[in-house]
Design an enzyme around this catalytic site. Structure first.
Site, PDB file in Angstrom:
ATOM      1  N   HIS A   1       3.145 -26.236  14.223  1.00  0.00           N
ATOM      2  CA  HIS A   1       4.522 -26.762  14.241  1.00  0.00           C
ATOM      3  C   HIS A   1       4.672 -28.048  15.051  1.00  0.00           C
ATOM      4  O   HIS A   1       5.274 -29.020  14.607  1.00  0.00           O
ATOM      5  CB  HIS A   1       5.492 -25.718  14.809  1.00  0.00           C
ATOM      6  CG  HIS A   1       5.367 -24.368  14.166  1.00  0.00           C
ATOM      7  ND1 HIS A   1       5.151 -24.211  12.824  1.00  0.00           N
ATOM      8  CD2 HIS A   1       5.424 -23.109  14.681  1.00  0.00           C
ATOM      9  CE1 HIS A   1       5.098 -22.914  12.536  1.00  0.00           C
ATOM     10  NE2 HIS A   1       5.250 -22.229  13.645  1.00  0.00           N
TER      11      HIS A   1
ATOM     12  N   ASP B   1       4.034 -24.195   6.689  1.00  0.00           N
ATOM     13  CA  ASP B   1       4.361 -24.361   8.098  1.00  0.00           C
ATOM     14  C   ASP B   1       5.875 -24.375   8.069  1.00  0.00           C
ATOM     15  O   ASP B   1       6.477 -25.364   7.633  1.00  0.00           O
ATOM     16  CB  ASP B   1       3.814 -25.683   8.644  1.00  0.00           C
ATOM     17  CG  ASP B   1       4.137 -25.827  10.116  1.00  0.00           C
ATOM     18  OD1 ASP B   1       5.309 -25.630  10.488  1.00  0.00           O
ATOM     19  OD2 ASP B   1       3.223 -26.120  10.906  1.00  0.00           O
ATOM     20  N   HIS B   2       6.500 -23.288   8.468  1.00  0.00           N
ATOM     21  CA  HIS B   2       7.929 -23.173   8.164  1.00  0.00           C
ATOM     22  C   HIS B   2       8.774 -24.217   8.897  1.00  0.00           C
ATOM     23  O   HIS B   2       9.894 -24.477   8.503  1.00  0.00           O
ATOM     24  CB  HIS B   2       8.441 -21.744   8.396  1.00  0.00           C
ATOM     25  CG  HIS B   2       8.651 -21.380   9.831  1.00  0.00           C
ATOM     26  ND1 HIS B   2       7.624 -21.098  10.680  1.00  0.00           N
ATOM     27  CD2 HIS B   2       9.777 -21.250  10.563  1.00  0.00           C
ATOM     28  CE1 HIS B   2       8.117 -20.814  11.872  1.00  0.00           C
ATOM     29  NE2 HIS B   2       9.420 -20.885  11.837  1.00  0.00           N
TER      30      HIS B   2
ATOM     31  N   ARG C   1       0.832  -1.206   0.000  1.00  0.00           N
ATOM     32  CA  ARG C   1       0.000   0.000   0.000  1.00  0.00           C
ATOM     33  C   ARG C   1       0.865   1.255   0.000  1.00  0.00           C
ATOM     34  O   ARG C   1       0.476   2.291  -0.492  1.00  0.00           O
ATOM     35  CB  ARG C   1      -0.892   0.008   1.242  1.00  0.00           C
ATOM     36  CG  ARG C   1      -2.342  -0.260   0.898  1.00  0.00           C
ATOM     37  CD  ARG C   1      -3.178  -0.271   2.136  1.00  0.00           C
ATOM     38  NE  ARG C   1      -2.476  -0.981   3.216  1.00  0.00           N
ATOM     39  CZ  ARG C   1      -3.040  -1.344   4.354  1.00  0.00           C
ATOM     40  NH1 ARG C   1      -4.301  -1.067   4.582  1.00  0.00           N
ATOM     41  NH2 ARG C   1      -2.370  -1.979   5.289  1.00  0.00           N
TER      42      ARG C   1
ATOM     43  N   LYS D   1      16.727 -21.050  23.425  1.00  0.00           N
ATOM     44  CA  LYS D   1      16.000 -21.267  22.177  1.00  0.00           C
ATOM     45  C   LYS D   1      16.408 -22.645  21.677  1.00  0.00           C
ATOM     46  O   LYS D   1      17.587 -22.887  21.385  1.00  0.00           O
ATOM     47  CB  LYS D   1      16.430 -20.200  21.157  1.00  0.00           C
ATOM     48  CG  LYS D   1      16.049 -20.494  19.720  1.00  0.00           C
ATOM     49  CD  LYS D   1      14.666 -20.017  19.409  1.00  0.00           C
ATOM     50  CE  LYS D   1      14.280 -20.304  17.964  1.00  0.00           C
ATOM     51  NZ  LYS D   1      12.855 -20.138  17.719  1.00  0.00           N
TER      52      LYS D   1
END
Ligand code: BG6
Length: 493
Positions: A246, A183-184, A46, A351
């Site tokens: 996931h 779905d990465h 946009r 992580k």
């Protein structure tokens, strides 16, 4: 290597996903020599910007986030030339003409009038999926005798009913074979490796069942909090954000039967059967099987981080879960009685995404005595950040007489050199027309049907929300869930 020319029309060209993942992935594919000679990326947004400004923005995203870096300006110019920008309000069918013009001009240059291959990538809010796919059709953009495909990102709805509605809207313009739902996690190297590890190793396949496996644990932990996504996340929560997609996808890969062949449909059929065998958790049973948690303030990486309710744009009385742990069962012949423990959360100490296969213990004779605290054999599949796997075995402690010690055999997939990012592999497959690592509608629908009763039980507010301090592995209730069965979470490696 891809050889057919294609146009990638990217809605959401100035958004975060494009910037962090898509442009870097395209550049890495380009640099690896995997893209065809002729292709075009038509960014749609946009905001007003010139083609030059757009190319400069793509460059800065590549410099910042790409796995492979620009080393030569010539190479960059060749890549940048493929990028175009069109300003459009996607709700206005009339504004799609600009897109059409650019697509058709490129196709003309490639001598492919009317026969171009077109990929429409909707990196935009999901409530626009229906209207954009309709407007593409109304503008004649879906009319080509080449192929056309639609790529969409999650969240696909917020429950089964809304997902179904969205799907029906898209189906008016694209067939199931043309819809690529990302779905990465399915693009991650080690997720794609699960089938190989299982079905190419006689060491594992015969043991991969309830006779030899005691439990399976799947952890997907993050250190980040909600960041600037509260508008989405406070409505969604971890169950919808991570488990519905996931985690259940990883579960399907771990549990599926060997496919009859390595073809999309055969693999997909086996994955769906896992969801059909997944024991349904009724509303009344949610408290017994699922723990929901929310982070409080706490110390993480030496810093004090705020609690979820104090985050920007989060309702200060929010009951949204940032952590989920659950005990699942796949009620089929292979997995009868084996608990699958899953957990995912934000503001945890590390992580990490990993799968732990815990094998049954040996009979307690021979080496089992008070000096030897023999643990079970484990196969740990590290999905990220380290990609690899290791096995924990018991062996004789050197120099001792029958003293036993745990040893590890390790393999690292990404230690010597980096591996492709999930989006590289997914974009490549979408252009190649390979749907294997994309989510099919019946997976999405069954996953929602599984999640919905749990969500409803929570929304009724009868099940307590547990709190955990940031920087910890979740609420005590998550440990109790396993302790009840005589199990415990294996520490993340
Ligand atoms: C996304 C979720 O799908 O996955 C995020 O919406 C989450 O909340 C992210 O942070 C995690 O992905 P990755 O690849 O960093 O593990």
């Amino acid at each position: 290597k891809l050889t057919e020319p294609f146009s990638l029309v990217l809605f959401g060209a100035t958004g975060d996903l494009a910037k962090r993942k898509l442009y870097p992935a395209l550049f890495s594919l380009f640099k690896s020599g995997l893209l065809p000679q002729n292709f075009a990326v038509i960014g749609v947004g946009r905001s007003k910007r010139t083609v030059e400004e757009f190319r400069t923005a793509v460059r800065s995203s590549v410099d910042q986030f790409s796995r492979l870096k620009v080393t030569d300006e010539n190479e960059w110019n060749q890549f940048a030339r493929k990028f175009f920008y069109v300003i459009a309000d996607v709700n206005q069918p009339g504004q799609y003409q600009g897109i059409k013009t650019v697509v058709e001009e490129n196709e003309k240059d490639w001598n492919l009038q009317g026969k171009g291959n077109r990929l429409y990538y909707l990196a935009i809010a999901p409530d626009l999926f229906g209207s954009v796919s309709r407007n593409l059709r109304l503008a004649g953009l879906t009319e080509t005798s080449g192929w056309k495909r639609l790529i969409i990102e999650k969240p696909i709805g917020h429950d089964y009913a809304s997902a179904k509605k969205l799907n029906e809207q898209m189906k008016e313009s694209f067939t199931e074979q043309e819809i690529y739902r990302i779905d990465h996690y399915l693009g991650k190297e080690m997720v794609q490796n699960i089938n190989v590890i299982r079905f190419a190793n006689s060491l594992f396949e015969p043991l991969w069942n309830h006779h030899y496996i005691e439990t399976v644990q799947i952890t997907a932990s993050e250190t980040v909090g909600v960041e600037d996504r509260a508008n989405y996340y406070d409505e969604a929560g971890a169950l919808r954000d991570m488990v519905q997609n996931h985690i259940l996808q990883i579960l399907m890969m771990v549990c599926m039967e060997p496919p009859s062949r390595l073809k999309t449909e055969a693999i997909h059929d086996e994955k769906v059967k896992v969801l059909r065998s997944l024991r349904k958790i009724e509303e009344s049973e949610a408290a017994e099987y699922v723990v929901r948690g929310q982070y409080r303030a706490g110390m993480l990486d030496g810093k004090l981080v705020p609690g979820y309710r104090d985050e920007k744009n989060v309702n200060p009385a929010s009951n949204t879960e940032t952590f989920v742990a659950a005990k699942l069962y796949v009620d089929n012949l292979r997995w009868a009685g084996v608990p699958f423990y899953i957990r995912t959360g934000k503001r945890m100490p590390a992580k990490a995404t990993e799968i732990v296969i815990q094998f049954k213990e040996m009979p307690k004779n021979l080496y089992f005595n008070k000096n030897n605290d023999l643990g079970p054999n484990l196969l740990v599949i590290n999905i990220q950040p380290v990609e690899g796997m290791y096995m924990v075995l018991n062996a004789k402690k050197p120099g001792s007489i029958n003293e036993i010690t745990p040893i590890a055999m390790e393999f690292c997939n990404n230690c010597d050199q980096g591996t492709p990012e999930a989006y590289e592999s997914l974009l490549h497959d979408a252009v190649a027309g390979d749907q294997t690592f994309f989510t099919h509608w019946d997976e999405v629908s069954l996953a929602w049907k599984f999640i919905d009763p749990i969500r409803r039980a929570w929304d009724r507010g009868e099940i307590p929300l547990e709190f955990y301090e940031s920087g910890t592995w979740g609420p005590q209730a998550a440990d109790d869930l396993l302790a009840k069965e005589g199990h415990r979470w294996w520490p993340v490696s």
